[in-house]
Design a protein around this motif. Structure first.
Motif, PDB file in Angstrom:
ATOM      1  N   GLY B  30      -1.795  12.675 -39.971  1.00 21.67           N
ATOM      2  CA  GLY B  30      -2.921  13.511 -39.557  1.00 21.67           C
ATOM      3  C   GLY B  30      -3.275  13.298 -38.100  1.00 21.67           C
ATOM      4  O   GLY B  30      -3.532  14.241 -37.351  1.00 21.67           O
ATOM      5  N   LEU B  31      -3.264  12.028 -37.675  1.00 27.03           N
ATOM      6  CA  LEU B  31      -3.628  11.739 -36.292  1.00 27.03           C
ATOM      7  C   LEU B  31      -2.628  12.370 -35.324  1.00 27.03           C
ATOM      8  O   LEU B  31      -3.017  12.887 -34.270  1.00 27.03           O
ATOM      9  CB  LEU B  31      -3.674  10.226 -36.072  1.00 27.03           C
ATOM     10  CG  LEU B  31      -4.860   9.500 -36.696  1.00 27.03           C
ATOM     11  CD1 LEU B  31      -4.734   8.014 -36.501  1.00 27.03           C
ATOM     12  CD2 LEU B  31      -6.169   9.983 -36.099  1.00 27.03           C
ATOM     13  N   THR B  34      -3.440  16.126 -34.986  1.00 29.30           N
ATOM     14  CA  THR B  34      -4.586  16.445 -34.127  1.00 29.30           C
ATOM     15  C   THR B  34      -4.280  16.135 -32.670  1.00 29.30           C
ATOM     16  O   THR B  34      -4.757  16.825 -31.786  1.00 29.30           O
ATOM     17  CB  THR B  34      -5.841  15.681 -34.569  1.00 29.30           C
ATOM     18  OG1 THR B  34      -5.482  14.361 -34.893  1.00 29.30           O
ATOM     19  CG2 THR B  34      -6.495  16.331 -35.741  1.00 29.30           C
ATOM     20  N   MET B  35      -3.465  15.087 -32.427  1.00 28.55           N
ATOM     21  CA  MET B  35      -3.156  14.762 -31.033  1.00 28.55           C
ATOM     22  C   MET B  35      -2.326  15.882 -30.398  1.00 28.55           C
ATOM     23  O   MET B  35      -2.485  16.185 -29.232  1.00 28.55           O
ATOM     24  CB  MET B  35      -2.393  13.439 -31.011  1.00 28.55           C
ATOM     25  CG  MET B  35      -2.297  12.725 -29.697  1.00 28.55           C
ATOM     26  SD  MET B  35      -3.546  12.970 -28.472  1.00 28.55           S
ATOM     27  CE  MET B  35      -4.960  12.154 -29.081  1.00 28.55           C
ATOM     28  N   HIS B  37      -2.656  18.972 -31.056  1.00 28.84           N
ATOM     29  CA  HIS B  37      -3.599  20.040 -30.704  1.00 28.84           C
ATOM     30  C   HIS B  37      -4.420  19.678 -29.475  1.00 28.84           C
ATOM     31  O   HIS B  37      -4.883  20.560 -28.760  1.00 28.84           O
ATOM     32  CB  HIS B  37      -4.527  20.328 -31.889  1.00 28.84           C
ATOM     33  CG  HIS B  37      -3.882  21.183 -32.923  1.00 28.84           C
ATOM     34  ND1 HIS B  37      -3.970  22.537 -32.905  1.00 28.84           N
ATOM     35  CD2 HIS B  37      -3.103  20.864 -33.971  1.00 28.84           C
ATOM     36  CE1 HIS B  37      -3.280  23.018 -33.918  1.00 28.84           C
ATOM     37  NE2 HIS B  37      -2.746  22.027 -34.580  1.00 28.84           N
ATOM     38  N   PHE B  38      -4.613  18.375 -29.245  1.00 21.22           N
ATOM     39  CA  PHE B  38      -5.411  17.941 -28.101  1.00 21.22           C
ATOM     40  C   PHE B  38      -4.808  18.450 -26.798  1.00 21.22           C
ATOM     41  O   PHE B  38      -5.515  18.842 -25.877  1.00 21.22           O
ATOM     42  CB  PHE B  38      -5.455  16.406 -28.090  1.00 21.22           C
ATOM     43  CG  PHE B  38      -6.438  15.824 -27.122  1.00 21.22           C
ATOM     44  CD1 PHE B  38      -7.752  15.651 -27.489  1.00 21.22           C
ATOM     45  CD2 PHE B  38      -6.055  15.462 -25.846  1.00 21.22           C
ATOM     46  CE1 PHE B  38      -8.662  15.110 -26.618  1.00 21.22           C
ATOM     47  CE2 PHE B  38      -6.966  14.930 -24.961  1.00 21.22           C
ATOM     48  CZ  PHE B  38      -8.276  14.757 -25.352  1.00 21.22           C
ATOM     49  N   LYS B  40      -2.711  21.027 -26.487  1.00 21.61           N
ATOM     50  CA  LYS B  40      -2.353  22.439 -26.493  1.00 21.61           C
ATOM     51  C   LYS B  40      -3.221  23.219 -25.521  1.00 21.61           C
ATOM     52  O   LYS B  40      -4.343  22.829 -25.217  1.00 21.61           O
ATOM     53  CB  LYS B  40      -2.558  23.003 -27.909  1.00 21.61           C
ATOM     54  CG  LYS B  40      -1.258  23.230 -28.636  1.00 21.61           C
ATOM     55  CD  LYS B  40      -1.536  23.962 -29.916  1.00 21.61           C
ATOM     56  CE  LYS B  40      -0.330  23.902 -30.815  1.00 21.61           C
ATOM     57  NZ  LYS B  40      -0.650  24.295 -32.170  1.00 21.61           N
ATOM     58  N   LYS B  42      -5.781  25.901 -24.523  1.00 26.36           N
ATOM     59  CA  LYS B  42      -6.872  26.440 -25.325  1.00 26.36           C
ATOM     60  C   LYS B  42      -6.895  27.965 -25.233  1.00 26.36           C
ATOM     61  O   LYS B  42      -6.819  28.513 -24.120  1.00 26.36           O
ATOM     62  CB  LYS B  42      -8.226  25.886 -24.833  1.00 26.36           C
ATOM     63  CG  LYS B  42      -8.234  24.387 -24.663  1.00 26.36           C
ATOM     64  CD  LYS B  42      -8.070  23.658 -25.975  1.00 26.36           C
ATOM     65  CE  LYS B  42      -7.871  22.185 -25.761  1.00 26.36           C
ATOM     66  NZ  LYS B  42      -6.710  21.660 -26.496  1.00 26.36           N
ATOM     67  N   PRO B  43      -7.007  28.658 -26.333  1.00 26.82           N
ATOM     68  CA  PRO B  43      -7.030  30.122 -26.281  1.00 26.82           C
ATOM     69  C   PRO B  43      -8.396  30.686 -25.919  1.00 26.82           C
ATOM     70  O   PRO B  43      -8.550  31.899 -25.819  1.00 26.82           O
ATOM     71  CB  PRO B  43      -6.632  30.521 -27.707  1.00 26.82           C
ATOM     72  CG  PRO B  43      -7.074  29.392 -28.540  1.00 26.82           C
ATOM     73  CD  PRO B  43      -7.005  28.155 -27.712  1.00 26.82           C
ATOM     74  N   THR B  44      -9.381  29.829 -25.707  1.00 29.01           N
ATOM     75  CA  THR B  44     -10.741  30.297 -25.453  1.00 29.01           C
ATOM     76  C   THR B  44     -10.814  31.109 -24.158  1.00 29.01           C
ATOM     77  O   THR B  44     -10.187  30.768 -23.157  1.00 29.01           O
ATOM     78  CB  THR B  44     -11.687  29.105 -25.326  1.00 29.01           C
ATOM     79  OG1 THR B  44     -11.459  28.232 -26.406  1.00 29.01           O
ATOM     80  CG2 THR B  44     -13.122  29.553 -25.322  1.00 29.01           C
ATOM     81  N   LEU B  46     -13.435  32.103 -21.368  1.00 20.58           N
ATOM     82  CA  LEU B  46     -14.756  31.692 -20.893  1.00 20.58           C
ATOM     83  C   LEU B  46     -15.486  32.937 -20.446  1.00 20.58           C
ATOM     84  O   LEU B  46     -15.306  33.403 -19.320  1.00 20.58           O
ATOM     85  CB  LEU B  46     -14.594  30.689 -19.754  1.00 20.58           C
ATOM     86  CG  LEU B  46     -13.784  29.461 -20.147  1.00 20.58           C
ATOM     87  CD1 LEU B  46     -13.347  28.689 -18.931  1.00 20.58           C
ATOM     88  CD2 LEU B  46     -14.588  28.565 -21.060  1.00 20.58           C
TER      89      LEU B  46
END
Lengths: 361, 176, 172
Positions: B30-31, B34-35, B37-38, B40, B42-44, B46
């Protein structure tokens, strides 16, 4: 002690206090930022560059919110709860050695530490075991079923994991033969395989470290062991009824606890303020042994904080990765998993010590 | 109890194996996820600084078009109001007076023409229904947020395109 | 300085201990008891017995009192339940008699008791430190120490026995 030495000690204590609080403040920011990054989003980034003003904005918000005490709550204990949580959290940073000594002509050796006591480990253990009172008193005083359930969960969880925590510490104690955290840190400055400052306990106590780490998560009420405040089933757990800065103190105390636990873990298992090749680097930078010692000390403080930050990051990384344990799983893991394991660890350590003494390894 | 649909499946809960009881392999798995994804991208988006590109087919804020000589095309036939599934469009028709030929193309014109942006679903049926190619949904403008409800009822003052824009280059795309 | 600290701690200890007895709310009683343990630990530190002080806090304040508080929170006793409880006159008379007897015994014991004189010349102020205490426990007092641990073990086995599920009994 003369007045100047006392003043220096007071200054160091104040600095440790301030730095701990500052780091705790920025933990709230880091937590949300890291949570965002782990979930493919940027996290709070509006207030100031990279969102660095966010903790200030949060503090202003919390301070200006209405101070609310429920009518049926026990007023004094309701206020005492978060205060106690904060007090016990801050108390434990007193004995952590943040750095080696700084040698000066006027004051002799100045220790970068709040107070040096020869029972430092017992002190930490005692203060950590008191940490649950803040949660219990706050939860009970709220006069709310959910809060009470959270408080009771916190009590049984902390009591269960304290035992494994203490037993995993005993293995370190047997190895080092001292209760003073400074002594333990200094012992790890010895060379290992020719690399100075690398004789870290983690190489001798990997099992003990994993047990200690797990218990540290449980003692600080962090996910996957955050059952006292599990919002899915208990609304907010022990702080359901809390608002404004009293809630802020609870959240703050959690971060201070994380910092202290990280510092203790770095000291006990990861060499404290020692770093690889420290003697060589010191000799390279200055030929005067006194100056070299001071340079290493200052660098060691930085390294120690780096280790703390790494652990804090790990705490947050785990929080946003693992789901919460169920309560029976939590107690089973504590009583049937970790306690036998830590007793096995003690036996293994004892055997290894006896063998090494017998054969002169 | 007999299952009614005969599709009931009894889920077998096997006891955990030793590796599962240790939890650690699963935790490391799991770790590592998530790492990944850290780091990656970001698709955000702003929002106020960056804006999402609208597609060419995007249906945004309405506009009442003018023709090549700057005259309003709308003749207030009411077909758009009939076509509108949300009943957002109302209008009052009027007769063109002498001396107003430079303002309105046909003899009949819309004295008032209102679209309630709170009702509108931006389906574009008014655009389809219009025989005079007068009403269009722009693909580069959206109805901005406002504080009062009546501010969302757009009248002719806000719908009719400004005169100077009538023949501008970017308007050509409306004219096929 | 130390003398003043001693009087301050003693005052606080007595105050907290009286609070245990006199507070109407059981939760306040427990909190006062915790405060008493803290002040007692302060006394131990004044006596240079750091280990006993730390262990007193870890074991009593940190573990046992948490369980006390735990149980009292579960029972949800409060001032009202304490006050509405009916106490018969027989109970009151019995209480007075037993309390009086205890007082008489205490007076009788303390009357003849003599404080052992402190041998200031040979007094080892470092006796309470961890190393010295450990040396003493594992050499001179080894047998009592081991016996106590056996006692604890039997107590633990008994607790497990009581807590164990019986085969026919249903727990929910």
């Amino acid at each position: 002690m003369e007045i100047p030495a006392l003043a220096i000690q007071a200054l160091i204590i104040l600095a440790i206090f301030g730095i701990t609080l500052l780091i705790a403040t920025y933990c709230t920011w880091a937590e949300r930022r890291i949570a965002g990054f782990l979930q493919d989003r940027p996290g709070p980034n509006r207030v100031g560059p990279w969102g660095l003003g966010q903790p200030l904005a949060d503090a202003v918000k919390l301070f200006f919110k209405e101070e609310f005490i429920p009518a049926t709550a026990n007023k004094w204990l309701f206020i005492a709860g978060p205060s106690l949580a904060m007090l016990t959290a801050l108390m434990s940073s007193a004995v952590v050695p943040f750095g080696n000594t700084i040698l000066s002509d006027e004051f002799g050796a100045i220790r970068i530490q709040g107070i040096e006591v020869n029972i430092g480990m017992l002190y930490i253990f005692g203060v950590v075991s008191l940490g649950v009172y803040g949660i219990m008193i706050g939860g009970w005083a709220s006069n709310n079923k959910f809060s009470l359930l959270g408080a009771i969960r916190a009590a049984s969880q902390n009591i269960s994991y304290e035992i494994a925590l203490g037993l995993s510490l005993i293995a370190v104690l047997m190895m080092t033969g001292t209760l003073s955290l400074r002594e333990i840190a200094l012992q790890q400055a010895e060379p290992l395989f020719g690399i100075s400052g690398m004789n870290w306990n983690i190489f001798y106590q990997p099992l003990g470290f994993i047990i200690f780490l797990t218990c540290a998560f449980a003692e600080t009420n962090r996910t996957p062991f955050d059952l006292p405040e599990s919002e899915a089933e208990l609304v907010g757990g022990y702080h359901t009824e809390y608002g404004s800065m009293k809630l802020g103190l609870y959240l703050f105390a959690e971060y201070v606890n994380i910092i202290v636990v990280s510092a203790v873990m770095s000291t006990l298992y990861f060499g404290g303020f020692n770093f690889p090749f420290q003697n060589e680097i010191g000799a390279l930078l200055s030929s005067d042994p006194k100056v070299a010692h001071n340079i290493i000390t200052v660098m060691g403080i930085g390294v120690f904080f780096l280790k703390i930050f790494a652990f804090i990051f790990f705490f947050m990384w785990v929080r946003w990765t693992l789901p919460r344990f169920r309560y029976d799983q939590l107690l089973n893991l504590g009583w049937k998993g970790l306690i036998p394991l830590s007793i096995i660890n003690i036996i293994l350590t004892g055997t290894a010590i006896l063998l090494s003494e017998h054969f002169g390894w | 109890m007999e299952s009614l649909s005969n599709r009931k499946k009894v889920l077998e809960q096997k006891p955990m194996t030793v590796t599962e009881k240790m939890y650690l392999p699963a935790i490391f798995n799991g770790l590592s996820i998530t790492m990944r994804h850290f780091f990656k991208k970001k698709p955000t988006i702003l929002y106020p600084e960056q804006k999402r590109e609208f597609g060419r087919e995007f249906r945004g804020l309405h506009v009442l078009r003018r023709d090549e000589q700057g005259r309003e095309r709308c003749t207030a036939c009411g077909l758009c109001a009939v076509a509108c599934p949300a009943e957002a469009i109302t209008m009052v028709a009027g007769e063109r007076k002498k001396g107003e030929e430079h303002l309105y193309r046909e003899e009949k014109y819309a004295v008032t023409y209102e679209i309630n942006m709170l009702r509108c679903i931006f389906c574009g049926l008014c655009e389809e229904a219009c025989p005079k190619e007068a009403v269009f949904l722009q693909n580069d403008k959206t109805a901005p947020p406002r504080f009062e409800r009546d501010e969302f009822i757009y009248g002719k003052d806000r719908l009719v395109e400004p005169l100077e824009r009538a023949d501008s280059k970017e308007n050509i795309k409306y004219r096929y | 300085m130390t003398g003043n600290l001693f009087y301050f701690l003693t005052f606080l200890t007595l105050f907290a201990a009286l609070g245990v007895v006199f507070s109407k709310n059981p939760v306040y009683s427990v909190l006062c008891l915790i405060l008493t343990f803290f002040t007692l630990s302060g006394h131990y530190i004044l006596l240079n017995a750091q280990f006993v002080a730390a262990v007193n806090i870890i074991v009593y304040a940190g573990a046992i009192m948490v369980l006390f508080l735990f149980v009292i929170m579960f029972l949800n006793l409060n001032q009202e339940t304490e006050e509405t409880q009916h106490k018969s006159t027989l109970m009151k008379v019995a209480g007075v008699i037993s309390g009086g007897l205890l007082l008489v015994i205490m007076i009788a014991v303390l009357k003849d008791a003599e404080l052992g004189a402190v041998d200031t010349a040979n007094f080892n102020s470092q006796i309470g430190l961890v190393e010295n205490l450990g040396q003493l426990l594992f050499t001179k007092y080894l047998l009592p120490f081991e016996l106590v641990s056996v006692l604890f073990l039997s107590a633990m086995v008994g607790a497990v026995m009581l807590g164990k599920k019986e085969t026919q009994q249903r727990h929910f």
